[in-house]
Design an enzyme around this catalytic site. Structure first.
Site, PDB file in Angstrom:
ATOM      1  N   CYS A 165       0.417  -1.285  -0.213  1.00  0.00           N
ATOM      2  CA  CYS A 165      -0.457   0.643  -0.497  1.00  0.00           C
ATOM      3  C   CYS A 165       0.791   1.118   0.050  1.00  0.00           C
ATOM      4  O   CYS A 165       1.426   1.710   1.441  1.00  0.00           O
ATOM      5  CB  CYS A 165      -1.117  -0.146   1.797  1.00  0.00           C
ATOM      6  SG  CYS A 165      -2.288   1.000   1.276  1.00  0.00           S
ATOM      7  N   CYS A 361      -7.339   5.917  -7.603  1.00  0.00           N
ATOM      8  CA  CYS A 361      -7.389   6.208  -6.614  1.00  0.00           C
ATOM      9  C   CYS A 361      -7.131   8.017  -6.494  1.00  0.00           C
ATOM     10  O   CYS A 361      -6.426   8.158  -7.455  1.00  0.00           O
ATOM     11  CB  CYS A 361      -6.323   4.770  -6.129  1.00  0.00           C
ATOM     12  SG  CYS A 361      -5.740   5.612  -4.346  1.00  0.00           S
TER      13      CYS A 361
HETATM   14  P1  FAD Z   1     -10.249  -2.448   6.527  1.00  0.00           P
HETATM   15  O1  FAD Z   1     -11.136  -1.007   6.313  1.00  0.00           O
HETATM   16  O2  FAD Z   1      -9.374  -2.019   7.599  1.00  0.00           O
HETATM   17  O3  FAD Z   1     -11.599  -3.406   7.202  1.00  0.00           O
HETATM   18  C1  FAD Z   1     -11.173  -3.723   8.039  1.00  0.00           C
HETATM   19  C2  FAD Z   1     -11.894  -4.157  10.058  1.00  0.00           C
HETATM   20  O4  FAD Z   1     -12.021  -5.257  10.104  1.00  0.00           O
HETATM   21  C3  FAD Z   1     -11.257  -3.357  10.641  1.00  0.00           C
HETATM   22  O5  FAD Z   1     -13.150  -2.724  11.210  1.00  0.00           O
HETATM   23  C4  FAD Z   1     -10.843  -3.942  11.857  1.00  0.00           C
HETATM   24  O6  FAD Z   1     -11.416  -3.535  12.816  1.00  0.00           O
HETATM   25  C5  FAD Z   1     -11.918  -5.162  11.275  1.00  0.00           C
HETATM   26  N1  FAD Z   1     -11.176  -6.227  11.974  1.00  0.00           N
HETATM   27  C6  FAD Z   1     -10.504  -7.351  11.769  1.00  0.00           C
HETATM   28  N2  FAD Z   1      -9.638  -8.379  12.622  1.00  0.00           N
HETATM   29  C7  FAD Z   1     -11.010  -8.076  12.959  1.00  0.00           C
HETATM   30  C8  FAD Z   1     -11.258  -9.567  13.952  1.00  0.00           C
HETATM   31  N3  FAD Z   1     -10.755 -10.234  14.407  1.00  0.00           N
HETATM   32  N4  FAD Z   1     -13.046  -9.052  14.789  1.00  0.00           N
HETATM   33  C9  FAD Z   1     -13.197  -8.960  14.281  1.00  0.00           C
HETATM   34  N5  FAD Z   1     -13.434  -7.606  13.582  1.00  0.00           N
HETATM   35  C10 FAD Z   1     -12.006  -7.212  12.703  1.00  0.00           C
HETATM   36  N6  FAD Z   1      -7.329   3.079  -1.314  1.00  0.00           N
HETATM   37  C11 FAD Z   1      -8.094   3.949  -1.816  1.00  0.00           C
HETATM   38  O7  FAD Z   1      -8.433   3.630  -3.361  1.00  0.00           O
HETATM   39  N7  FAD Z   1      -7.686   5.507  -1.913  1.00  0.00           N
HETATM   40  C12 FAD Z   1      -7.433   6.083  -0.919  1.00  0.00           C
HETATM   41  O8  FAD Z   1      -6.649   7.203  -0.708  1.00  0.00           O
HETATM   42  C13 FAD Z   1      -6.453   4.598  -0.557  1.00  0.00           C
HETATM   43  N8  FAD Z   1      -5.937   5.022   1.224  1.00  0.00           N
HETATM   44  C14 FAD Z   1      -5.363   4.460   2.153  1.00  0.00           C
HETATM   45  C15 FAD Z   1      -5.539   4.793   3.628  1.00  0.00           C
HETATM   46  C16 FAD Z   1      -4.505   4.402   4.325  1.00  0.00           C
HETATM   47  C17 FAD Z   1      -3.509   4.618   5.491  1.00  0.00           C
HETATM   48  C18 FAD Z   1      -4.336   2.633   4.320  1.00  0.00           C
HETATM   49  C19 FAD Z   1      -3.640   2.083   5.168  1.00  0.00           C
HETATM   50  C20 FAD Z   1      -4.939   2.406   3.262  1.00  0.00           C
HETATM   51  C21 FAD Z   1      -5.237   3.425   2.082  1.00  0.00           C
HETATM   52  N9  FAD Z   1      -6.489   2.847   0.692  1.00  0.00           N
HETATM   53  C22 FAD Z   1      -6.711   3.628  -0.218  1.00  0.00           C
HETATM   54  C23 FAD Z   1      -6.341   1.212   0.610  1.00  0.00           C
HETATM   55  C24 FAD Z   1      -8.076   0.637   1.111  1.00  0.00           C
HETATM   56  O9  FAD Z   1      -8.958   1.091   0.200  1.00  0.00           O
HETATM   57  C25 FAD Z   1      -7.848   0.477   2.843  1.00  0.00           C
HETATM   58  O10 FAD Z   1      -6.965  -0.259   3.710  1.00  0.00           O
HETATM   59  C26 FAD Z   1      -9.309   0.355   3.378  1.00  0.00           C
HETATM   60  O11 FAD Z   1      -9.749   0.425   4.364  1.00  0.00           O
HETATM   61  C27 FAD Z   1      -9.404  -1.271   3.266  1.00  0.00           C
HETATM   62  O12 FAD Z   1     -10.806  -1.790   3.262  1.00  0.00           O
HETATM   63  P2  FAD Z   1     -11.178  -3.378   4.099  1.00  0.00           P
HETATM   64  O13 FAD Z   1     -12.626  -3.481   4.318  1.00  0.00           O
HETATM   65  O14 FAD Z   1     -10.064  -4.324   3.010  1.00  0.00           O
HETATM   66  O15 FAD Z   1     -10.019  -3.125   5.643  1.00  0.00           O
HETATM   67  O1  DCQ Z   2     -13.394   3.800  -1.877  1.00  0.00           O
HETATM   68  C1  DCQ Z   2     -13.072   4.751  -3.152  1.00  0.00           C
HETATM   69  C2  DCQ Z   2     -11.102   5.063  -1.209  1.00  0.00           C
HETATM   70  O2  DCQ Z   2     -11.597   4.804  -0.237  1.00  0.00           O
HETATM   71  C3  DCQ Z   2     -11.683   3.604   0.011  1.00  0.00           C
HETATM   72  C4  DCQ Z   2     -11.138   6.439  -2.014  1.00  0.00           C
HETATM   73  O3  DCQ Z   2     -10.358   7.032  -1.444  1.00  0.00           O
HETATM   74  C5  DCQ Z   2     -10.174   7.941  -1.281  1.00  0.00           C
HETATM   75  C6  DCQ Z   2     -10.935   6.595  -3.751  1.00  0.00           C
HETATM   76  O4  DCQ Z   2     -10.247   7.052  -4.081  1.00  0.00           O
HETATM   77  C7  DCQ Z   2     -13.123   5.189  -3.732  1.00  0.00           C
HETATM   78  C8  DCQ Z   2     -13.602   3.952  -4.875  1.00  0.00           C
HETATM   79  C9  DCQ Z   2     -12.296   5.675  -4.227  1.00  0.00           C
HETATM   80  C10 DCQ Z   2     -11.839   5.963  -5.905  1.00  0.00           C
HETATM   81  C11 DCQ Z   2     -12.756   7.732  -6.300  1.00  0.00           C
HETATM   82  C12 DCQ Z   2     -12.476   8.085  -7.784  1.00  0.00           C
HETATM   83  C13 DCQ Z   2     -13.423   9.064  -7.411  1.00  0.00           C
HETATM   84  C14 DCQ Z   2     -13.622   9.848  -8.603  1.00  0.00           C
HETATM   85  C15 DCQ Z   2     -13.768   9.531  -9.924  1.00  0.00           C
HETATM   86  C16 DCQ Z   2     -12.860  10.035 -11.361  1.00  0.00           C
HETATM   87  C17 DCQ Z   2     -11.867   9.184 -11.933  1.00  0.00           C
HETATM   88  C18 DCQ Z   2     -10.471  10.424 -12.528  1.00  0.00           C
HETATM   89  C19 DCQ Z   2     -10.911  10.234 -13.752  1.00  0.00           C
END
Ligand code: FAD
Ligand code: DCQ
Length: 439
Positions: A165, A361
């Protein structure tokens, strides 16, 4: 009557609960289980790490919102899943029976992979994380502490070996730089390093996207950041980072120690314990193995989506890296699996849908931002685009408000969202894509 249990209320789990509730008739039951009683908008955590957001702005209590949608919510950690008995043991000693289980437990942060790293390592100056709101608050306090000193030691931001990530590491580096300028403190920081396991700046675990290498190299260069790629960080001590420098063949060409006053290193991820322990459910890192319908080949009533699933790296790199799982991709997995579970409950084959896994993203860079679209995630790509501009910064702020409002209202994909993405040629389900794009 069927009981669908969703484990983990994050970016994947919350929409999964809402979509499942919408698709199933009232006689079926939907239960969401999560360790914490609150939802956090993870993409805003880097902003918490510079004090641009307070916890209350990006976190809300789940229960009032799920109860209005007739979803049971249990705020407990799951400690054990018994796939033979279809039951989950919770930390409070109770257990829950399921007919279908959706695992959306996200990442466990593998600080243990690099001894001495992470916010709980115990020394005064350890590496911080911005992966959770708790960690981001701790990182902010340490960053403020550094700025209090008259002659601050270097700042190191980057990503550990095995990380996947990388976006948030660049985001955090750029927003810290932007924050330093806002505070008039940039000149106080004599050295600012970006240390990453990627083979080149802008690789992002994706083999690059569009012009990501040029744009991010220029961005960091203009801000006076010293960049180190192909770095295998092996150990962290109080204010010291130990790294091996590899060449493109993966051979060690140098060993060095970097001093820091403040550091944030994105850790590698693994699967959470309760999931990783289930026999034959996961790969060796504890990520759930799923087929193209998001279903476990071993346990047909277990489905999974999000960071917790096993996907192969896009390519081999000298220092190991993984492929990122981004929000839109996660939601495409969720929409596919809820349709498959609905089909199965209706007595049809659970192979109704496949997610598109499109990687889109928005990354904030302080005043500007960078966006990428990689369709699909794996090369060769139909769309491979990386762009920058202040519009991304503003879009990300708008998206944060929009996503939090959706999660409070109990909606996963409003019709207008689907429409806008469709106009851009992007959809969550393969079946919504034009026929020539479907495999
Ligand atoms: P999570 O959102 O982490 O959810 C997992 C959940 O499961 C949590 O609530 C946790 O507490 C729970 N859980 C875990 N183990 C257990 C257990 N044993 N029992 C009960 N509950 C449990 N993606 C993008 O598209 N755009 C972004 O801008 C972006 N920014 C990011 C910024 C950061 C700092 C990080 C780390 C990731 C980012 N990502 C981004 C990537 C991704 O979208 C996120 O990591 C996203 O939150 C992942 O979703 P998930 O549902 O897989 O896990
Ligand atoms: O779920 C999203 C998420 O949170 C986990 C983000 O983090 C901020 C994202 O950036 C999703 C879906 C996105 C993507 C959002 C894109 C919206 C704008 C679309 C325009 C495309 C560019 C040309």
């Amino acid at each position: 009557m069927a009981h669908v249990v969703i484990l983990g209320a994050g970016t994947g789990g919350m929409p999964a609960a809402y979509e499942m509730r919408d698709l199933l008739g009232p006689k079926h039951e939907v239960t969401l289980i999560s360790e914490n009683p609150y939802f956090q908008f993870v993409p805003s955590n880097p902003w918490v790490g510079v004090g641009w957001r307070q916890r209350e702005q990006i976190v809300f209590d789940i229960e009032p919102h799920t109860s209005r949608k007739r979803i049971n919510f249990i705020a407990q950690r799951a400690d054990r899943i018994d796939p033979e008995r279809n039951s989950i043991d919770l930390a409070n000693g109770s257990s829950v029976h399921y007919d279908y289980l959706i695992i959306t437990t996200g990442p466990a942060l593998a600080f243990d992979a690099v001894p001495g790293s992470g916010p709980h390592a115990g020394h005064q100056k350890s590496t911080h994380s911005i992966c959770t709101v708790d960690h981001a608050e701790k990182a902010f306090a340490a960053y403020m502490n550094l700025l209090d000193s008259n002659n601050p030691d270097p700042i190191i931001i980057g990503a550990m070996p095995g990380a996947s990530c990388f976006g948030p590491a660049y985001e955090y580096a750029m927003i810290v730089l932007s924050d330093l300028e806002k505070r008039g403190a940039r000149s106080k920081i004599k050295e600012f390093h970006f240390i990453t396991s990627e083979p080149y700046v802008g690789h992002l675990g994706l083999g690059g996207v569009g012009d990501s290498q040029e744009i991010l190299t220029r961005g960091l260069g203009e801000m006076g950041v010293q960049v180190h790629t192909n770095m295998n960080t092996t150990k962290v001590d109080d204010g010291k980072m130990f790294c091996e420098h590899l060449n493109e063949k993966g051979e060690k060409i140098g060993v060095g120690t970097h001093d820091f006053g403040f550091s944030m290193m994105l850790p590698s991820f693994k699967g959470v314990d309760a999931v990783a322990k289930v026999p034959e459910l996961c790969n060796p890192k504890g990520f759930v193995i799923v087929d193209e319908h998001q279903r476990s080949p071993k346990y047909p009533n277990i489905y999974s989506a999000g960071v917790c699933i096993a996907i192969p790296p896009v390519e081999q790199t000298p220092v190991p890296t993984g492929a990122p799982k981004t929000g839109y991709m996660i939601e495409s997995m969720v929409t596919a699996l809820v349709h498959n579970i609905q089909a199965e409950i209706q007595g049809k084959a659970p192979t109704a849908e496949m997610g598109t896994w499109n990687a889109i993203c928005l990354a904030d860079m302080g005043t500007s931002g960078a966006a990428f679209v990689a369709l699909p995630q794996f090369k060769p790509r139909r769309v491979d685009w990386f762009g920058e501009g202040p519009w991304v910064h503003w879009s990300k702020i708008a998206f944060e408000k929009y996503f939090l409002a959706k999660m409070k209202a109990g909606v996963s994909e409003p019709f207008y969202e689907k429409l806008v993405f469709q106009m851009l040629g992007i959809s969550r389900l393969k079946s919504d894509e034009p026929a020539h794009l479907r495999k």
